[in-house]
Motif scaffolding. Structure first.
Motif, short mmCIF file in Angstrom:
data_model
loop_
_atom_site.label_atom_id
_atom_site.label_comp_id
_atom_site.label_asym_id
_atom_site.label_seq_id
_atom_site.Cartn_x
_atom_site.Cartn_y
_atom_site.Cartn_z
N LEU A 317 -2.87 -6.20 11.12
CA LEU A 317 -3.96 -6.40 11.22
C LEU A 317 -3.57 -6.11 9.48
O LEU A 317 -3.39 -4.58 9.47
N PRO A 318 -3.16 -6.14 8.12
CA PRO A 318 -2.53 -5.57 7.36
C PRO A 318 -3.69 -5.35 6.53
O PRO A 318 -5.40 -5.78 6.00
N GLU A 319 -3.21 -4.85 5.44
CA GLU A 319 -4.09 -4.07 4.41
C GLU A 319 -4.14 -4.77 3.30
O GLU A 319 -3.63 -5.66 2.81
N SER A 320 -5.53 -4.93 2.06
CA SER A 320 -5.33 -5.91 1.11
C SER A 320 -4.49 -5.15 0.14
O SER A 320 -4.71 -3.94 -0.61
N PRO A 321 -2.99 -5.98 -0.51
CA PRO A 321 -2.29 -4.75 -2.31
C PRO A 321 -3.54 -4.97 -3.47
O PRO A 321 -2.96 -3.60 -3.77
N ARG A 322 -4.53 -5.91 -2.80
CA ARG A 322 -4.90 -5.95 -4.72
C ARG A 322 -5.37 -4.32 -4.77
O ARG A 322 -6.18 -4.10 -5.72
N TRP A 323 -6.62 -4.45 -2.95
CA TRP A 323 -7.65 -3.13 -2.89
C TRP A 323 -6.72 -2.27 -3.45
O TRP A 323 -6.95 -0.67 -3.43
N LEU A 324 -5.94 -1.82 -2.49
CA LEU A 324 -4.53 -0.49 -2.65
C LEU A 324 -4.38 -0.39 -4.27
O LEU A 324 -4.21 1.17 -4.42
#
Length: 650
Positions: A317-324
């Motif tokens: 599962l990936p993380e959200s780049p926007r949140w990062l």
């Protein structure tokens, strides 16, 4: 710009009578083409305003990585529905009798019918009483048969269920004879879990990230879902249901946030719609498994086994780049984007990656208090809370109304679940044609119509005979069930549009927290529905459904359209959202405007394949032509110049 200024001056000098004559052709057939061009122009500006739109375009708008991400949301959605509605199938009604096995000591060869006849009192109609028994006496069997027993008391040694075909919580923990209220306690505990889970997981998702929030919710489904099969007391069952409800709402909030931030345009809408379709599939799966299994523990055991493979999400599962980016984690955001591009077999240009730099403030900070301080954010939250409150209250009211008609629990879940799939898929057409705002309004309007029809239909099986004595009861009952099912059909579509619309309206920095706060209204609506139906006449709950739906329909007009608009990243961006109507697609467009656009479009392109720059020029000229034929106000000119300056800024 000089040519455009000259064109404006030409417009100012046009004669008003000429414009009135051209106004007669307002229904020009090219108006549809104009709307399509406007939509493309918005898409161009979306990419200019949203740096992630360009990056995701370079990564691949809907490549293998995004397809895999969407597919990963399906299985947990199925299991969320499985565990969410499991309560409806584990409280199967059972007819109890007091355990009077004491008589077998003096008559070991008595049949079950003879045992009940000798030891259980009977009602005047000849049926056995379920919560009373004759007290044991030190007599032999012949004396008991000859003289009978007289002294009665409540059940001393528990209950038996001779007619039970399945093992349920009712006969597992003897929830009978004054203990029936514990069934309502289970529902209250589940609602409490949804309430607390909405707050906790909303904050966790925004503070810790979408990835850890999803993993926590999946871990909760595994532990509490699988563990429910091994509880040894009803209180422990309540605790596990409390944990499951938090996991269900936590996954709903975090997964929608992740999908919203990874996908763009209509791909985002399609992903959320499909996720909700699989939620309906989970309800159908639950109904089928519950119908075939003989024991309630097996139901949770099967569900727990199906959810165990979700442990693999830790690695895929990936993380959200926007949140990062909002948290100042630029390096991690670039790594995630590069990995997505490699999966899609794409290469991100280095100049696009270099644009990902820290904002002036290293980390974007926000808190729950911003929902009160930020005017536009507060308005969005209040309106969407009203909508979600209405949907939840109406859904529970319709479901309970169907139960009053004596419809079996399997029918109440299977048929609406089957109809929910096409209802949610219809949202694809609605969202493409009329956008988020009016799709929400249309689905709410449908719910209003079905609730109004219910006001004129009889309530309950007794109402069928009293209110419509000359009509066949079977036909009236079928008609009422059909209207109730169509009402749930409309509400399913409303829920899908609601989640997509709300996620796009909220800024990235507080998207999950906002979804959590709005979900609180859902719990409040469900609690109000259960309270009113149990304490008031059945006509009032339906009337309140109509009133609430009309209020929600009216308030939805205050919201802005989000289709083809960039996602809000910070509170500053969110505060700039205008709640004014979009005049570009106003149906009052005059004939001269449409005719001019036709001429412009003919000059700009001779084929259907128009470049973005050509589309931009066409719409730019169309916007100029849309100005009033009388002298243009200074404010309109300033606004036009400002928009052009922003569009040409590097």
């Amino acid at each position: 710009m000089a040519g455009e200024e000259n064109f404006k001056e030409e417009l100012r000098s046009q004669d008003a009578s000429r414009n009135l004559n051209q106004h007669k052709v307002a229904g020009h057939p090219h108006s549809r083409s104009l709307e399509m061009l406007l939509r493309r122009f918005r898409a161009v500006h979306t990419k200019q305003d949203d740096k992630f739109a360009n990056l995701l375009d370079a990564v691949g708008e809907f490549g293998t990585f995004q397809q895999r991400l969407v597919a990963l949301t399906f299985i947990p959605s199925i299991m969320s529905a499985f565990f969410m509605f499991a309560d409806h199938f584990v409280f199967t009604a059972q007819k109890p009798y007091c355990n009077t096995s004491w008589i077998l000591a003096v008559g070991p060869h008595l049949s079950e019918a003879e045992q009940l006849n000798l030891t259980i009192p009977q009602a005047p109609n000849g049926s056995f009483l379920t919560c009373l028994m004759y007290l044991p006496v030190p007599w032999n069997l012949d004396s008991i048969i000859q003289f009978g027993l007289n002294d009665t008391d409540t059940c001393q040694d528990g209950w038996i269920y001779p007619d039970a075909k399945k093992r349920s919580l009712i006969n597992e923990f003897d929830l009978v004879c004054g203990m029936e209220t514990k069934k309502d306690t289970a529902q209250i505990m589940f609602m409490a879990g949804l309430l607390i889970g909405s707050l906790i997981f909303g904050l966790i998702t925004d503070k810790m990230g979408r990835y850890p929030a999803i993993l926590l919710s999946l871990l909760g489904l595994i532990i509490f879902g699988f563990g429910t099969a091994f509880v040894n007391s009803f209180h422990l069952y309540l605790f596990f249901r409390f944990g499951i409800s938090q996991s269900v709402v936590g996954y709903a909030i975090s997964s929608i946030s992740l999908a919203t931030e990874w996908l763009v345009g209509e791909h985002r809408a399609h992903a959320i719609i499909l996720e909700h379709c699989f939620f309906a599939v989970g309800a159908m799966l639950l109904t089928g498994i519950a119908y075939s299994l003989p024991h309630w523990r097996l139901l949770f055991l099967v569900g727990g086994i199906l959810v165990i493979p979700l442990i693999s999400y830790i690695w895929i599962l990936p993380e959200s780049p926007r949140w990062l980016m909002m948290k100042g984690k630029v390096k991690e955001a670039k790594q995630v984007l590069c990995y997505a591009a490699s999966v899609n077999k794409k290469t991100i240009p280095s100049n696009l990656l270099d644009e990902l730099q820290l904002p002036r403030k290293k980390v974007t900070r926000a808190s729950v208090l911003d929902f009160c301080k930020n005017r536009q954010l507060c308005k969005v939250t209040l309106v969407m809370s009203c909508v979600w409150f209405t949907v939840s209250y109406t859904y529970f009211t319709l479901n309970l109304r169907m139960r009053e008609l004596g419809v079996s629990v399997h029918f109440r879940h299977m048929v609406p679940s089957i109809m929910e799939v096409p209802a949610r898929l219809c949202c694809i057409f609605l969202l493409q044609q009329i956008g988020r705002k009016w799709s929400l309004a249309v689905t709410l309007l449908q719910a209003i119509i079905w609730c109004l029809l219910l006001l004129f239909l009889p309530e309950g099986e007794d109402g069928l005979r009293l209110k419509w004595p000359r009509c066949p009861a079977t036909e009236l009952k079928s008609m009422t069930i059909l209207v109730l099912t169509l009402g749930e059909f409309s509400l399913a579509a409303t829920v899908t549009v609601f989640f997509l619309y709300t996620a796009e309206l909220l800024p990235t920095v507080l998207r999950a927290t906002g979804l959590g706060l709005v979900s609180l209204a859902s719990v409040a609506g469900a609690i109000l529905s259960l309270t009113i139906i149990s304490q008031t006449p059945s006509l009032l709950p339906i009337f309140l459904c109509c009133v609430l739906a009309i209020v929600a329909f009216s308030l939805s007009s205050l919201l802005p359209e989000t289709r083809d608009q960039p996602l809000s990243e910070s509170l500053k961006h969110s505060s700039q959202i205008s709640f004014q109507k979009d005049v570009a697609l106003d149906s009052s467009s005059d004939g001269s405007f449409r005719n001019k656009v036709k001429d412009i479009k003919t000059k700009e392109t001779s084929s259907d394949d128009m470049s973005e720059e050509a589309a931009k020029n066409v719409i730019l000229n169309a916007q100029i032509l849309r100005l009033d034929p009388y002298p243009v106000s200074n404010s309109a000119l300033k606004q036009f110049n400002k928009e052009e300056a922003n569009s040409q800024a590097p």
